[in-house]
Design an enzyme around this catalytic site. Structure first.
Site, PDB file in Angstrom:
ATOM      1  N   GLY B 475      25.901  31.469  39.346  1.00  7.59           N
ATOM      2  CA  GLY B 475      26.295  32.524  38.437  1.00  7.59           C
ATOM      3  C   GLY B 475      27.197  33.549  39.095  1.00  7.59           C
ATOM      4  O   GLY B 475      27.624  34.518  38.467  1.00  7.59           O
ATOM      5  N   ARG B 626      38.770  42.333  50.942  1.00  5.48           N
ATOM      6  CA  ARG B 626      39.595  42.014  49.770  1.00  5.48           C
ATOM      7  C   ARG B 626      38.707  41.565  48.613  1.00  5.48           C
ATOM      8  O   ARG B 626      37.778  40.783  48.794  1.00  5.48           O
ATOM      9  CB  ARG B 626      40.580  40.912  50.175  1.00  5.48           C
ATOM     10  CG  ARG B 626      41.185  40.101  49.092  1.00  5.48           C
ATOM     11  CD  ARG B 626      42.512  40.596  48.516  1.00  5.48           C
ATOM     12  NE  ARG B 626      43.562  41.061  49.392  1.00  5.48           N
ATOM     13  CZ  ARG B 626      44.400  40.285  50.084  1.00  5.48           C
ATOM     14  NH1 ARG B 626      44.268  38.994  50.093  1.00  5.48           N
ATOM     15  NH2 ARG B 626      45.355  40.814  50.804  1.00  5.48           N
ATOM     16  N   ASN B 629      38.128  38.683  42.782  1.00  6.30           N
ATOM     17  CA  ASN B 629      38.066  38.742  41.317  1.00  6.30           C
ATOM     18  C   ASN B 629      37.283  39.998  40.945  1.00  6.30           C
ATOM     19  O   ASN B 629      36.078  40.088  41.204  1.00  6.30           O
ATOM     20  CB  ASN B 629      37.374  37.477  40.787  1.00  6.30           C
ATOM     21  CG  ASN B 629      37.306  37.434  39.268  1.00  6.30           C
ATOM     22  OD1 ASN B 629      37.091  38.462  38.612  1.00  6.30           O
ATOM     23  ND2 ASN B 629      37.491  36.259  38.705  1.00  6.30           N
ATOM     24  N   LYS B 631      36.180  41.128  38.293  1.00  6.04           N
ATOM     25  CA  LYS B 631      35.104  40.999  37.324  1.00  6.04           C
ATOM     26  C   LYS B 631      33.851  40.411  37.977  1.00  6.04           C
ATOM     27  O   LYS B 631      32.771  40.997  37.902  1.00  6.04           O
ATOM     28  CB  LYS B 631      35.583  40.089  36.200  1.00  6.04           C
ATOM     29  CG  LYS B 631      34.783  40.193  34.942  1.00  6.04           C
ATOM     30  CD  LYS B 631      35.453  39.350  33.873  1.00  6.04           C
ATOM     31  CE  LYS B 631      35.210  39.959  32.507  1.00  6.04           C
ATOM     32  NZ  LYS B 631      35.948  39.218  31.473  1.00  6.04           N
ATOM     33  N   THR B 632      34.015  39.263  38.626  1.00 11.19           N
ATOM     34  CA  THR B 632      32.827  38.612  39.183  1.00 11.19           C
ATOM     35  C   THR B 632      32.285  39.392  40.389  1.00 11.19           C
ATOM     36  O   THR B 632      31.078  39.496  40.569  1.00 11.19           O
ATOM     37  CB  THR B 632      33.141  37.159  39.581  1.00 11.19           C
ATOM     38  OG1 THR B 632      34.274  37.144  40.457  1.00 11.19           O
ATOM     39  CG2 THR B 632      33.458  36.317  38.366  1.00 11.19           C
ATOM     40  N   GLN B 636      28.517  41.158  40.758  1.00 13.89           N
ATOM     41  CA  GLN B 636      27.587  40.964  41.870  1.00 13.89           C
ATOM     42  C   GLN B 636      27.087  42.307  42.396  1.00 13.89           C
ATOM     43  O   GLN B 636      25.901  42.485  42.648  1.00 13.89           O
ATOM     44  CB  GLN B 636      28.275  40.198  43.004  1.00 13.89           C
ATOM     45  CG  GLN B 636      28.435  38.719  42.731  1.00 13.89           C
ATOM     46  CD  GLN B 636      27.108  38.022  42.670  1.00 13.89           C
ATOM     47  OE1 GLN B 636      26.300  38.096  43.583  1.00 13.89           O
ATOM     48  NE2 GLN B 636      26.837  37.358  41.567  1.00 13.89           N
ATOM     49  N   GLY B 701      27.609  39.527  47.640  1.00 12.53           N
ATOM     50  CA  GLY B 701      26.352  39.134  46.994  1.00 12.53           C
ATOM     51  C   GLY B 701      25.183  40.033  47.309  1.00 12.53           C
ATOM     52  O   GLY B 701      24.304  40.224  46.485  1.00 12.53           O
ATOM     53  N   GLU B 702      25.155  40.586  48.518  1.00 11.82           N
ATOM     54  CA  GLU B 702      23.950  41.294  48.935  1.00 11.82           C
ATOM     55  C   GLU B 702      24.139  42.782  49.185  1.00 11.82           C
ATOM     56  O   GLU B 702      23.202  43.567  49.050  1.00 11.82           O
ATOM     57  CB  GLU B 702      23.386  40.618  50.192  1.00 11.82           C
ATOM     58  CG  GLU B 702      22.880  39.221  49.874  1.00 11.82           C
ATOM     59  CD  GLU B 702      22.637  38.390  51.117  1.00 11.82           C
ATOM     60  OE1 GLU B 702      21.473  38.205  51.473  1.00 11.82           O
ATOM     61  OE2 GLU B 702      23.620  37.926  51.728  1.00 11.82           O
TER      62      GLU B 702
END
Ligand SMILES: Cc1cc2nc3c(=O)[nH]c(=O)nc-3n(C[C@H](O)[C@H](O)[C@H](O)COP(=O)(O)OP(=O)(O)OC[C@H]3O[C@@H](n4cnc5c(N)ncnc54)[C@H](O)[C@@H]3O)c2cc1C
Lengths: 289, 736
Positions: B475, B626, B629, B631-632, B636, B701-702
């Site tokens: 996801g 950098r 994206n 949006k994604t 996150q 991610g974290e």
């Protein structure tokens, strides 16, 4: 498991008499949870959603008769002005999906000490209308809750409606939860003021939802009914103490007994202030806590 | 390098995720949604003691349930090879969540360990029968109370990536003479990942060939692990996971459900589907360790840190579990003259702990960033200013260079967007009716790593590009960003790129963990695209087509496609690859301190009388290198903050300290935030590339969850004057 689908109340009552073990299902927001977790395995489900009589409300003799199967969403949109206390409680139930399905009848059927409508039903002096093939009767709300998740229904009876007086003074409901929505009450509280009448009740703070009779008597005796002035802090504090004293809470995963007692006192003080302010300003509706 | 035919850069754009339509239309098939002829359903039977031996299992009633095919226990299950002891020399050995050989032993090691499985024609029959399995135990003394065991904790063994302790100067001596100090204890409870999709496996044997659809974050390692456990060559095992409904670390390792589903398929000779219940997810999948931490800070009156001590105790299990780098932030965040960190751990009869979003850093940053706020209060210095006074030029613990560090800029940006200058310094000084209003701040920090991944890229004469890599998509949007990267690198439109992923038949990649997947895969995709570009220019020169499009060049050269590969999937290639990867990671670690970082700013409102907390505003400014994206990546970061709100205010596994059983193994008892708990979250990124990482990516991610709980605790302190050091911050803690 059989799935019984009556389309009229008579048919539903006949089925219930024939098969007292059949479990009624209205919105299913309690029943389905119990089935999913295998807490309950009824021989049959009695689906009440096809019974049109249960999904109606009407007004007569100065009372609102709210069908057991009217979902919370409709209580909020259609009865917000007439039953403000019940509408406030309804707004705090679960999520939009749960409010679309869940019903006051189901809340009564489940009779959880944490059910959100109970304090309002108790404080307004509501009566629960029940029926069986033997006939109908009404039960005062305070006689309806008989134990943790137990109620006064006979095995062949169904809840058909709740009778509540339309608000004529002020009604308030307040709830504390561990998050901002989708939450079972840590404790909840309702107060209803009408000329010469005070209804006070608490939820999630004892084995059954209960009225705080001493606190009610205190309000009737001590509120400045004739002179609509703001309430003295001392009066609010005394009231809060009586409410907290009426509780018999436990420690559980949602909160400690000590916190519940404390929070009930807070809710009592606050809700009384709002209700009294509404009352002396001729009852405007307010946001609940 | 980053250029497309129309001159627009795709990298950086907020492009919609490629898998969005499949997911929103129900077309995406998750691991429990694959239909096979003769499919059966399995249900687990959990142990009800924390430690003991099974003396008898009565399966008669279960076997008699209509539709039940078999009930497998240690008495009749096929034999399995035991898991290998985990060693960092062979990373794939880490993938075994526990050391237990499920259904091959009569030993019970935690309350909830699966001790039997029912296989039936329907999931309902399986669950019904599972409830009828009666297990008798000989109980053995069990150690289950983390708090009681804390004094017996032993020092954690370190490794090059994660030292168990670290030291600069003499922090304890400096603390003793510091004019201003803070010395406090902080605790965090066990947290569960609670991904939306419960763990699920569909396992199919055809002869000795195994196909497994599994909700895993670790396709390559899981395949290796299954081959080992079931004694078949790796080539015979295929693991598929194109769609995983969230993982957060909880699907990184092989947990009992996966092994037992494959075992059941082997025993019955039929395809088996095992979808864990939410209760199984809590009781049979590792969780985040609880922690007890001490942070002691010493400073001069100007706010310069002279001493920083951060120690932690966490929990592992007798049958597995990992150390956590709880004190890592203390090695990187502040330029203290003297630093000491030390991590120790207890060993309990408990489900092994596992990684959960920012393992170590998420809970460690709660303690450290709370303590810094406490120190700011002691000193009477603004907490942002205090951080800036101690912002290091080099990595504080060892003087290594930062590959890139823009925490100052992140603070400046965040403070401006949030309006930090409007904060009154005094705690409990802002009231709005019954609400006490407070603002809090904390630093986010998460190390950045790059591993290696094998990739092939094909450029065809019709202008299409196919990227093949066995990475996983839970996801996060990885397929989308790799398509952006490849399109820019090859100068083709985004739509021309197809990315194949989520399948062990593809070139082997890393697990999705450690915020390293995007940079790792990007590194290989860029290398492969570089090879293709060079091949293409050779062809162009040869055909006199310089400056023309790939399609024109390939057509002129009469070449249908050209391929480029990075890494090799042969046995030798894989070994060489792992050696190369470890060497690179260690070298990188020696040379640089690399990390994503950021600044959280939040506003909370606390009901003065009931203690209810509402988070009302959030701004976070990040330096994540950098942004590929917007949006994604922003999703996150936002998701990390939402999870951090849960950690701060709600999340806690309630444990019966006598029996070792989790008392709230459900989403009605274990609360995560709902929409009404989440304010609008304003995210800003500096978007400055890290010079040492592919495309300058640091990972997103974290880092988002780190610091969140501290920012909230600090805001609550500012609102109320109460300092809560034990998570979660529930209303009762604020009124007593
Ligand atoms: C996610 C979630 C959130 C929730 N949040 C809240 C909350 O915030 N506050 C709250 O109070 N509750 C909450 N609930 C519980 C539930 O929604 C309420 O109790 C609701 O009022 C039940 O109504 P229902 O129509 O769905 O009842 P059902 O589930 O259909 O029935 C509930 C019980 O009443 C009996 N029953 C139903 N109708 C009749 C009848 N006419 N005669 C006799 N017996 C009957 C049923 O047999 C059953 O025992 C929540 C539930 C869920 C799943």
């Amino acid at each position: 498991m059989d799935f019984l689908r009556p389309t009229t109340l008579d048919e539903a009552l006949a089925l219930k008499a024939e098969r007292p073990g059949a479990v009624p299902i209205a919105g299913g927001t309690d029943v389905m949870v119990e089935l999913n977790f295998d807490h309950r395995r009824p021989e049959a489900l009695l689906d009440l959603t096809g019974v049109a009589e249960l999904a109606e409300w009407s007004t007569s003799d100065g009372q609102v008769r709210l069908g057991a199967g009217v979902p919370y969403t409709r209580v909020i949109t259609e009865l917000g002005d007439v039953l403000p206390g019940l509408a406030m409680a309804s707004r705090t139930v679960g999520s939009p999906q749960i409010r679309n399905r869940g019903t006051v009848g189901g809340n009564l059927g489940a009779a959880s000490p944490a059910g959100d409508t109970h304090p309002v039903l108790l404080a307004t002096g509501a009566r629960v209308e029940v029926a069986s093939v033997r006939g109908g009767r009404t039960i005062a709300a305070e006689a309806f809750y008989t134990g943790v998740k137990r109620n006064a229904l006979e095995p062949d009876e169904l809840i058909t409606a709740v009778h509540l007086p339309p608000a004529s003074g002020a009604e308030q409901f307040a709830k504390v939860g561990t998050r901002n929505a989708m939450v079972i009450a840590v404790c909840s509280f309702a107060v209803v003021l009408r000329p010469g009448y005070a209804g006070v009740a608490l939820g999630s703070a004892a084995p059954v939802p209960r009225r705080a009779a001493e606190a009610e008597r205190f309000l009737v005796a001590e509120l400045p009914w004739q002179t609509p002035v703001p309430l003295a802090d001392s009066l609010k504090r005394a009231f809060a103490e009586l409410v907290a004293g009426a509780a018999d809470p436990i420690d559980d995963v949602r909160g400690s007994a000590a916190y519940r007692r404390h929070a009930l006192g807070v809710l009592a003080r606050r809700a009384l202030t709002w209700a009294w302010d509404d009352y002396r300003n001729n009852g405007g509706e307010r946001q609940c806590a | 390098m980053t250029r497309t035919v129309d001159g627009e850069h795709l990298v950086g754009q907020p492009i919609d995720r490629i898998d969005g339509p499949a997911k929103t239309t129900g077309g995406a098939r998750f691991s429990a949604e694959h239909a096979y002829p003769g499919l059966t359903h399995a249900a687990l039977v959990p142990a009800t003691v924390s430690r003991g031996r099974i003396t008898a299992i009565d399966t008669a009633a279960a076997a008699a349930v209509p539709g039940v095919i078999t009930v497998l226990t240690h008495g009749n299950a096929p034999k399995l090879n035991p898991p290998k002891r985990p060693t960092p020399a062979n990373l794939s050995t880490l993938v075994s969540g526990t050391q237990v050989n499920y259904l091959n032993t009569d030993e019970v090691h935690w309350d909830g360990q699966p001790v039997a499985v029912v296989v039936a024609e329907t999931s309902h029959a399986a669950r019904e029968a599972a409830a009828l399995v009666h297990v008798s135990y000989e109980r053995l003394p069990a150690v289950v109370d983390f708090a009681a065991e804390e004094p017996n904790a032993v020092a954690q063994k370190g490794n090059p990536v994660m030292p168990g302790s670290a030291k600069k100067g003499d922090a304890d001596a400096a603390l003793a003479v510091a004019p201003v100090t803070v010395d406090a204890r902080y605790t965090t409870p066990q947290h569960h990942h609670n991904a939306l999709e419960p763990h699920a496996t569909t396992a199919v044997w055809q002869g000795d060939e195994l196909t497994v659809h599994d909700s895993t974050q670790s396709i390559t390692w899981l395949r290796k692990h299954l081959a080992l456990r079931f004694g078949v060559p790796e080539a015979k095992v295929r693991v598929l996971a194109p769609f995983v409904g969230g993982g957060f670390g909880g699907k990184g390792f092989a947990w009992p459900g996966t092994i037992i589903a494959v075992l059941a398929a082997r025993a019955t000779g039929r395809p088996v589907r095992l979808l864990l219940t939410r209760e199984d997810v809590h009781r049979a999948v590792g969780a985040r360790t609880p922690s007890a931490q001490r942070v002691a800070l010493g400073a001069d009156t100007g706010g310069r840190l002279t001493a920083l001590v951060h120690t932690s105790v966490t929990r592992t299990s007798r049958v597995g579990g990992q150390p956590e780098q709880v004190t890592a932030p203390a090695q990187h965040l502040y330029d203290a003259t003297n630093i000491r960190t030390a991590q120790s751990q207890t060993t309990l009869d408990w489900m092994p702990n596992t990684s959960m979003r920012a393992p170590g850093d998420a809970i460690g940053s709660f303690a450290l960033e709370s303590a810094i706020d406490e120190l700011a209060g002691e000193l009477g210095i603004d907490p942002v200013e205090l951080r800036m006074r101690n912002e290091p030029e080099r990595n504080p613990i060892d003087g290594k260079r930062f590959s890139h560090r823009m925490l100052r800029e992140a603070y400046a940006l965040g403070a401006r967007r949030f309006g930090w200058e409007n904060r009154s310094p005094e705690p409990r000084s802002t009231r709005d009716g019954r609400w006490l209003v407070g603002m809090g701040v904390a630093t986010a920090y998460h190390p950045a790593m790059q591993f290696t991944a094998n990739v092939t890229v094909r450029l065809a004469a019709d202008g299409t590009v196919t990227v093949r890599c066995g990475f996983q998509e839970m996801g996060m949007g990885n397929a989308t960003v790799q398509a952006q990267i490849a399109a820019d690198a090859l100068g083709v439109p985004f739509e021309a790129v197809r990315v194949e992923y989520g399948d062990s038949a593809l070139p082997a990649s890393v697990m999705a963990g450690g915020s390293m997947q995007t940079s790792t895969v990007a590194g290989s995709v860029l290398a492969a695209c570089g090879k293709l570009t060079r091949r293409l220019s050779t062809l162009a020169r040869r055909t006199g087509m310089q400056g023309r499009t790939p399609t024109e060049i390939l057509t002129a050269a009469r070449v249908p496609f050209i391929d480029a590969a990075v890494g090799s999937d042969t046995r030798l290639g894989a070994l060489a690859g792992q050696a190369r990867m470890l060497a690179k990671v260690v070298r990188d670690q020696r040379t640089w301190a690399k990390a994503a970082c950021g600044a959280h700013f939040c506003e909370v409102r606390v009901d003065a009388d009931t203690g209810e907390v509402r988070v009302s505003r959030w701004t976070a400014a990040f330096d994540v290198g950098r942004v590929i994206n917007r949006k994604t990546a922003f999703s996150q970061l936002r998701g990390g903050i939402v999870m951090g709100i849960g950690m701060a205010l709600f999340e806690e596994a309630l444990v019966d300290r006598r029996t070792g059983r989790i008392m709230n193994p459900s989403l009605s008892g274990y609360h995560v935030p709902v929409h009404a708990d989440v304010p609008p979250i304003d995210i800003a990124c500096l978007d400055e590339p890290d010079p040492t990482m592919p495309l300058g990516i640091l990972g997103v991610g974290e880092v988002g969850i780190t610091g969140v709980a501290a920012a909230i605790a600090n805001a609550i302190h500012h609102a109320t004057g109460s300092r809560i050091r034990d998570l979660p911050i529930t209303p009762d803690k604020l009124v007593t």
